[in-house]
Write a protein that holds these residues in place. Structure first.
Motif, short mmCIF file in Angstrom:
data_model
loop_
_atom_site.label_atom_id
_atom_site.label_comp_id
_atom_site.label_asym_id
_atom_site.label_seq_id
_atom_site.Cartn_x
_atom_site.Cartn_y
_atom_site.Cartn_z
N SER A 1 0.85 -1.19 0.00
CA SER A 1 0.00 0.00 0.00
C SER A 1 0.88 1.24 0.00
O SER A 1 1.90 1.28 0.69
CB SER A 1 -0.92 0.02 1.22
N SER B 1 -5.45 -2.59 1.19
CA SER B 1 -4.73 -3.78 0.72
C SER B 1 -3.31 -3.82 1.24
O SER B 1 -2.37 -4.13 0.50
CB SER B 1 -4.73 -3.82 -0.81
N ASN B 2 -3.13 -3.53 2.55
CA ASN B 2 -1.76 -3.44 3.07
C ASN B 2 -1.03 -4.78 3.10
O ASN B 2 0.20 -4.82 3.02
CB ASN B 2 -1.74 -2.78 4.44
N SER B 3 -1.76 -5.88 3.24
CA SER B 3 -1.19 -7.24 3.11
C SER B 3 -0.10 -7.56 4.13
O SER B 3 0.68 -8.50 3.93
CB SER B 3 -0.61 -7.45 1.70
N ASN C 1 -2.58 -6.81 10.36
CA ASN C 1 -3.23 -5.73 9.62
C ASN C 1 -2.80 -4.36 10.14
O ASN C 1 -2.86 -4.09 11.34
CB ASN C 1 -4.75 -5.88 9.74
#
Length: 244
Positions: free
Chosen positions: A90, A120-122, A126
Motif C-alpha cells: 500500500s 490492501s496493506n497485506s 493488519n
C-alpha cells in the motif's frame, strides 16, 4: 440643538440600529461548514517518525463541522512508503474521523475517533488502526491522549497502545504562529518500539496559503528504512498548505 441637527441625529441613530444586525450576521458562522485542504511536505512525519522514508509527500482532505453542536467529521489522505518497506502493498494512508468539540468553563475539549486505513496493506498483522482520543485545551495550550482499540499500525499484540500529546500554538503576530509539541508513544507489549518525540516550528499565514518550517525528532532508532536510515532522526521539515 437646532431642529435640523436633531433630525440628523435621529437619522444617524436609526442608521446604526439598522446596520448592527447586519454586522452581527456577517460575524456569525453558518450552521454547517465544509472546507478542503491540500499540502506538499518535504517529509511526512507522524508522531516524530517518517512515513515516507524521509522523502516528500502529497496530502489532502476535507472537513465538515456543524457549528451549533460542535460535531464534526472529515477525511484525509497522504502518500506513504512505510507499508511497502515493511513488506506490504500500500502506498496510501487514508484517515476517517469524527467527534465533538466545545468549551466548558473556559476549557476547550475535543473527543472522537480516528480510523487509519491502509488499503490492501497485506501485512501479517493488519496495519489498519482505530484510535479513540480526548483533548483538553486552555488558551493556546492543549493536552491530548489517544488509545488504540486495535493493534497499532501493524504491530502484533499491541491493542490499547497509548499516545500522549502535549503542545501549544502561540500567536506571534503578523501571521506567525509558534508550534510546540512533545509526545510519548507507548506500544503495548512491545516496549522496544515505545519512544518520545518533539517538534519546534513556525507557521506563516500568507493568505493564499500557509507555510510551516519545523524541527522534528525522536529518541528512538527502532524505526529504520530498508537502507538502514533512522526514520526518527532529528531533521527540518518544510510544508505548504492551502485551505479552501
Amino acid at each position: 440643538m437646532t431642529p435640523m441637527t436633531h433630525k440628523l441625529s435621529l437619522a444617524a441613530l436609526l442608521s446604526l440600529a439598522l446596520a448592527a444586525p447586519v454586522a452581527q450576521a456577517e460575524d456569525k458562522k453558518p450552521d454547517d461548514e465544509v472546507s478542503f485542504n491540500a499540502s506538499l511536505t518535504t517529509d511526512y512525519r507522524y508522531r516524530g517518525i517518517s512515513q515516507t522514508r524521509l522523502k516528500p509527500a502529497l496530502q489532502g482532505g476535507a472537513d465538515y463541522v456543524n457549528n451549533p453542536t460542535g460535531f464534526y467529521a472529515g477525511t484525509w489522505l497522504s502518500t506513504i512508503k512505510w507499508i511497502k518497506d515493511a513488506g506490504g502493498d500500500s502506498s496510501i494512508e487514508w484517515d476517517v474521523y469524527g467527534g465533538k468539540r466545545g468549551e466548558i468553563g473556559g476549557l476547550s475539549y475535543d473527543v472522537g475517533g480516528l480510523y487509519y486505513i491502509y488499503p490492501s496493506n497485506s501485512l501479517a498483522t493488519n496495519a489498519n488502526t482505530f484510535e479513540l482520543y480526548g483533548q483538553l485545551g486552555y488558551g493556546p495550550a492543549y493536552a491530548k491522549y489517544s488509545v488504540s482499540t486495535t493493534n497499532l499500525f501493524g504491530t502484533a499484540d499491541s491493542k490499547k497502545s497509548g499516545y500522549l500529546d502535549l503542545g501549544a500554538n502561540l500567536d506571534l503576530g503578523s501571521g506567525f504562529t509558534l508550534n510546540l509539541h512533545a509526545g510519548h508513544q507507548q506500544v503495548k507489549n512491545n516496549g522496544a518500539f515505545s519512544y518520545s518525540d518533539y517538534k519546534v516550528g513556525v507557521t506563516k499565514d500568507l493568505g493564499v496559503c500557509s507555510v510551516s518550517l519545523a524541527v522534528i525528532g525522536s529518541d528512538t532508532d527502532a524505526y529504520v528504512s530498508p537502507a538502514g536510515k533512522n526514520l526518527g532522526k532529528t531533521s527540518a521539515v518544510l510544508s505548504v498548505t492551502k485551505t479552501f
